[in-house]
Design a protein around this motif. Structure first.
Motif, short mmCIF file in Angstrom:
data_model
loop_
_atom_site.label_atom_id
_atom_site.label_comp_id
_atom_site.label_asym_id
_atom_site.label_seq_id
_atom_site.Cartn_x
_atom_site.Cartn_y
_atom_site.Cartn_z
N GLY A 21 1.23 -9.27 4.68
CA GLY A 21 1.70 -10.34 5.56
C GLY A 21 2.49 -11.39 4.81
O GLY A 21 3.53 -11.87 5.30
N ALA A 22 2.00 -11.77 3.62
CA ALA A 22 2.72 -12.77 2.82
C ALA A 22 4.08 -12.24 2.38
O ALA A 22 5.07 -12.98 2.37
N SER A 23 4.13 -10.96 2.02
CA SER A 23 5.40 -10.36 1.61
C SER A 23 6.38 -10.30 2.78
O SER A 23 7.58 -10.57 2.63
N LEU A 24 5.86 -9.96 3.96
CA LEU A 24 6.71 -9.91 5.14
C LEU A 24 7.26 -11.28 5.48
O LEU A 24 8.47 -11.44 5.69
N LEU A 145 4.70 -6.04 -5.26
CA LEU A 145 3.38 -6.61 -5.01
C LEU A 145 2.61 -5.78 -4.00
O LEU A 145 1.41 -5.52 -4.17
N CYS A 146 3.29 -5.35 -2.94
CA CYS A 146 2.63 -4.50 -1.94
C CYS A 146 2.22 -3.16 -2.53
O CYS A 146 1.12 -2.67 -2.28
N ASP A 215 -3.80 -12.81 -4.49
CA ASP A 215 -4.13 -12.59 -5.90
C ASP A 215 -3.06 -11.74 -6.57
O ASP A 215 -2.29 -11.04 -5.91
N GLU A 216 -3.07 -11.79 -7.89
CA GLU A 216 -2.25 -10.87 -8.65
C GLU A 216 -2.77 -9.45 -8.43
O GLU A 216 -3.96 -9.25 -8.20
N PRO A 217 -1.91 -8.43 -8.47
CA PRO A 217 -2.36 -7.05 -8.27
C PRO A 217 -3.28 -6.60 -9.39
O PRO A 217 -3.20 -7.08 -10.52
#
Length: 252
Positions: A21-24, A145-146, A215-217
């Motif tokens: 959602g954040a990436s979108l 990130l995704c 968070d970081e992956p």
């Protein structure tokens, strides 16, 4: 024998959805800003920033500044890809959103040629180049990130979410321009065109709040814990970390 991926816990699934959602949303904001510039280059920038030349030449100059954003996009991808491996994906994505959002907001405040002369188109070009750098870092970083957060059997699904930001960003920028073009022509040309640039800061603020909560992956956390970050990440792709994308894809 084929292996079956273990089901993710509820917290893992919640984190993956939050990251997607954040990436979108970040992609929507970035592409809204990017496409908004192109529309205003066709409608407004000729008269606002290049009034001393022939209107056709002024329009061509407006679109030349639009093209500058595409020229600097690869540079943004290289810079933020490098530091994303060194500092962290999340930090770089917060920075790319700030660069893009503040550049767009500044365009809404930028004095025109009548106010500051040739400095106006020069500043416009600079802001456009910063837009391109921000988008170049955002695009690859959001997908990465995704991918790194997603389970092995759903990487394609979750990495497709940032792609949705392109048509949504185009739609929202078109709606914003449609709204302000309903103003009388004099009002639109004098101040109305600035409104879509200024209100974009609201989208940026919402995107930052959401992005700061992720968070970081796991792959990056493991690299940090193992102290295996390369001095020049672009020079190598280490497969020594079990969950790093390089090793995961190499095994497949």
């Amino acid at each position: 024998m084929a292996t079956v991926a273990a089901p993710e816990s509820g917290s893992d699934q919640s984190e993956i959805r939050r990251v997607a959602g954040a990436s979108l949303l970040g992609s929507v904001v970035e592409w809204y800003d990017f496409f908004l510039y192109g529309t205003m280059a066709a409608l407004v920038f000729n008269g606002q920033f290049f009034p001393t030349v022939d209107p056709l030449v002024g329009t061509m100059l407006s679109f030349a500044t639009f093209a500058a954003g595409f020229v600097t996009r690869p540079l943004g991808g290289f810079i933020f890809g490098h530091f994303g491996d060194r500092v962290g994906r999340k930090k770089m994505l917060v920075l790319t959103m700030l660069i893009m959002g503040l550049s767009t907001f500044a365009m809404g405040l930028l004095p025109n040629y009548a106010a500051i002369g040739v400095a106006a188109p020069m500043l416009l070009l600079l802001l456009r180049m910063l837009q391109g750098i921000g988008l170049g870092g955002e695009w690859g970083g959001a997908v990465l990130l995704c991918v790194e957060h997603a389970p092995d059997d759903k990487r394609g699904w979750f990495s497709s979410w940032p792609q949705l930001g392109v048509p949504i960003g185009l739609l929202t920028s078109t709606l914003a321009v449609t709204a302000v073009t309903q103003l009388p022509e004099d009002d639109f040309q004098s101040w109305g065109w600035r409104v879509p640039f200024l209100v974009s800061i609201v989208l940026v603020a919402v995107g930052l709040v959401i992005r700061l909560k992720i968070d970081e992956p796991p792959a990056f956390k493991e690299i940090e814990e193992a102290d295996e970050k390369a001095a020049l990440p672009s020079s190598r792709c280490s497969a020594s970390t079990p969950r790093s994308p390089c090793s995961r894809w190499a095994r497949e």
